[in-house]
Design an enzyme around this catalytic site. Structure first.
Site, PDB file in Angstrom:
ATOM      1  N   GLU A 113      -3.772   8.186   8.944  1.00  0.00           N
ATOM      2  CA  GLU A 113      -2.275   8.214   8.948  1.00  0.00           C
ATOM      3  C   GLU A 113      -1.490   9.161   9.983  1.00  0.00           C
ATOM      4  OE1 GLU A 113       0.261   6.480   7.055  1.00  0.00           O
ATOM      5  OE2 GLU A 113      -0.895   5.853   5.810  1.00  0.00           O
ATOM      6  N   HIS A 168      -7.552   2.196   4.265  1.00  0.00           N
ATOM      7  CA  HIS A 168      -7.246   2.907   5.598  1.00  0.00           C
ATOM      8  C   HIS A 168      -8.521   2.875   6.187  1.00  0.00           C
ATOM      9  CE1 HIS A 168      -3.640   4.481   3.781  1.00  0.00           C
ATOM     10  NE2 HIS A 168      -3.396   5.023   4.757  1.00  0.00           N
ATOM     11  N   CYS A 171      -4.352  -1.649  -1.874  1.00  0.00           N
ATOM     12  CA  CYS A 171      -4.523  -0.209  -1.968  1.00  0.00           C
ATOM     13  C   CYS A 171      -5.706  -0.018  -3.292  1.00  0.00           C
ATOM     14  CB  CYS A 171      -3.196   0.528  -2.293  1.00  0.00           C
ATOM     15  SG  CYS A 171      -3.457   2.324  -2.962  1.00  0.00           S
ATOM     16  N   ASP A 200       0.944  -0.911   0.024  1.00  0.00           N
ATOM     17  CA  ASP A 200      -0.023  -0.063  -0.060  1.00  0.00           C
ATOM     18  C   ASP A 200       0.840   1.373   0.103  1.00  0.00           C
ATOM     19  OD1 ASP A 200      -2.484   1.561   0.347  1.00  0.00           O
ATOM     20  OD2 ASP A 200      -1.945   1.747   2.399  1.00  0.00           O
ATOM     21  N   SER A 201       0.356   2.299  -0.217  1.00  0.00           N
ATOM     22  CA  SER A 201       1.133   3.583  -0.160  1.00  0.00           C
ATOM     23  C   SER A 201       1.689   3.774   1.442  1.00  0.00           C
ATOM     24  CB  SER A 201       0.279   4.670  -0.351  1.00  0.00           C
ATOM     25  OG  SER A 201      -0.851   4.744   0.340  1.00  0.00           O
ATOM     26  N   CYS A 254     -11.028   2.395   0.172  1.00  0.00           N
ATOM     27  CA  CYS A 254      -9.620   2.681   0.750  1.00  0.00           C
ATOM     28  C   CYS A 254      -9.532   1.932   1.597  1.00  0.00           C
ATOM     29  CB  CYS A 254      -9.667   4.117   0.965  1.00  0.00           C
ATOM     30  SG  CYS A 254      -8.048   4.718   1.756  1.00  0.00           S
TER      31      CYS A 254
HETATM   32  N1  DGL Z   1      -5.027   3.198   1.169  1.00  0.00           N
HETATM   33  C1  DGL Z   1      -4.832   3.679  -0.171  1.00  0.00           C
HETATM   34  C2  DGL Z   1      -6.108   3.282  -0.968  1.00  0.00           C
HETATM   35  O1  DGL Z   1      -6.736   2.380  -0.673  1.00  0.00           O
HETATM   36  C3  DGL Z   1      -5.101   5.288  -0.116  1.00  0.00           C
HETATM   37  C4  DGL Z   1      -4.028   6.134   0.631  1.00  0.00           C
HETATM   38  C5  DGL Z   1      -3.393   7.175  -0.217  1.00  0.00           C
HETATM   39  O2  DGL Z   1      -3.924   8.042  -0.888  1.00  0.00           O
HETATM   40  O3  DGL Z   1      -2.063   6.883  -0.347  1.00  0.00           O
HETATM   41  O4  DGL Z   1      -6.500   3.959  -1.892  1.00  0.00           O
END
Ligand code: DGL
Length: 266
Positions: free
Chosen positions: A154, A188, A74, A11-12, A186
């Site tokens: 985050e 997160h 992600c 993931d990012s 997402c």
């Molecule tokens: N976790 C990432 C997703 O599922 C998003 C976070 C980011 O913008 O880096 O899209």
């Protein structure tokens, strides 16, 4: 391919650890290599080309580590870089977090109007409406970009007054009016599941990728006879180390984690 080779998950940042955690609990013998591309966070604000480049480099890193499977944990990278990674690693199983959700939505008979929230990258790619409608034209999809949420999480703001105010402000947007299910597009967002549920006075189905994707992975590994017999230690990598990431990562994954910085990812 050896069954006991690891599964690479990326993931990012640390959001994909929600997916890693679900995989660990469903498939406890699998060895997981997690990569958080903290140097390039947030993906949601980047161009498709930039995300494809980052994803390609991470996929090559996993290839060198002999991963039997790569999970794009992600939604933003799944939206724009799935094909890139498949082309780069044709012998490795590649899993995105979107298809298992689309399958679940389109196989249930009770959905009329579904909401999708995610990063700008995911929402602007239009991937959810396109995939859902290509299977079932009768489902209406209402999407809203909620770019503050991943950054907020985050930074450690979840299940408090600040996150509640921001989440409620997004969810009352007319763009999401009349939905009977909500996709948390997402990785997160499982962390703010309760805050999202609190917004809705009525019972609404809130769908997140983590458990759905873990079930799909179990099916694929079973089908390909790749379920591991012998577990090894999980390893966690980032492209830019900070102590605050390490602390949040422990919270996301639910166990003591040591993050290793990989300086070769540019
Ligand atoms: N976790 C990432 C997703 O599922 C998003 C976070 C980011 O913008 O880096 O899209």
């Amino acid at each position: 391919m050896n069954k006991d080779n690891p599964i690479g998950i990326f993931d990012s940042g640390i959001g994909g650890l929600t997916v890693a955690k679900a995989i660990r609990s469903l498939l406890p013998h699998e060895s997981l290599l997690y990569f958080g591309d903290t140097k390039h966070l947030p993906y949601g604000e980047k161009s498709a080309h930039a995300i494809q480049e980052c994803s390609k480099n991470i996929a090559l890193f996993f290839k060198q580590k002999n991963c039997k499977m790569i999970v794009i944990a992600c939604n933003t990278a799944s939206s724009v870089a799935y094909e890139t990674i498949k082309n780069e690693c044709p012998k490795i199983e590649i899993i995105n977090v979107i298809d298992p959700i689309v399958k679940r939505i389109t196989t249930s008979n009770d959905t009329n109007t579904i909401g999708v929230i995610g990063t700008k990258g995911t929402i602007n790619s239009d991937v959810y409406p396109q995939k859902i409608k290509s299977i079932n034209q009768n489902i209406s999809v209402k999407s809203l970009a909620t770019p503050l949420l991943a950054a907020m999480i985050e930074e450690g703001f979840f299940n408090d007054k600040i996150s509640q105010a921001i989440v409620h402000n997004y969810l009352k947007d007319p763009a999401l009016e009349g939905i009977d299910k909500l996709i948390l597009a997402c990785t997160h967002y499982p962390l703010i599941h309760e805050v999202i549920r609190d917004f809705y006075p009525q019972e609404i189905d809130i769908i997140d990728s983590a458990s759905q994707v873990a079930l799909h992975i179990k099916d694929v590994l079973t089908d390909k006879q790749l379920i591991a017999n012998q577990s090894q230690k999980h390893r966690f990598y980032v492209s830019d180390y900070t102590l605050s990431f390490e602390k949040s990562a422990k919270f996301f994954f639910g166990e003591d984690i040591h993050l290793e910085e990989v300086s070769t990812i540019h």
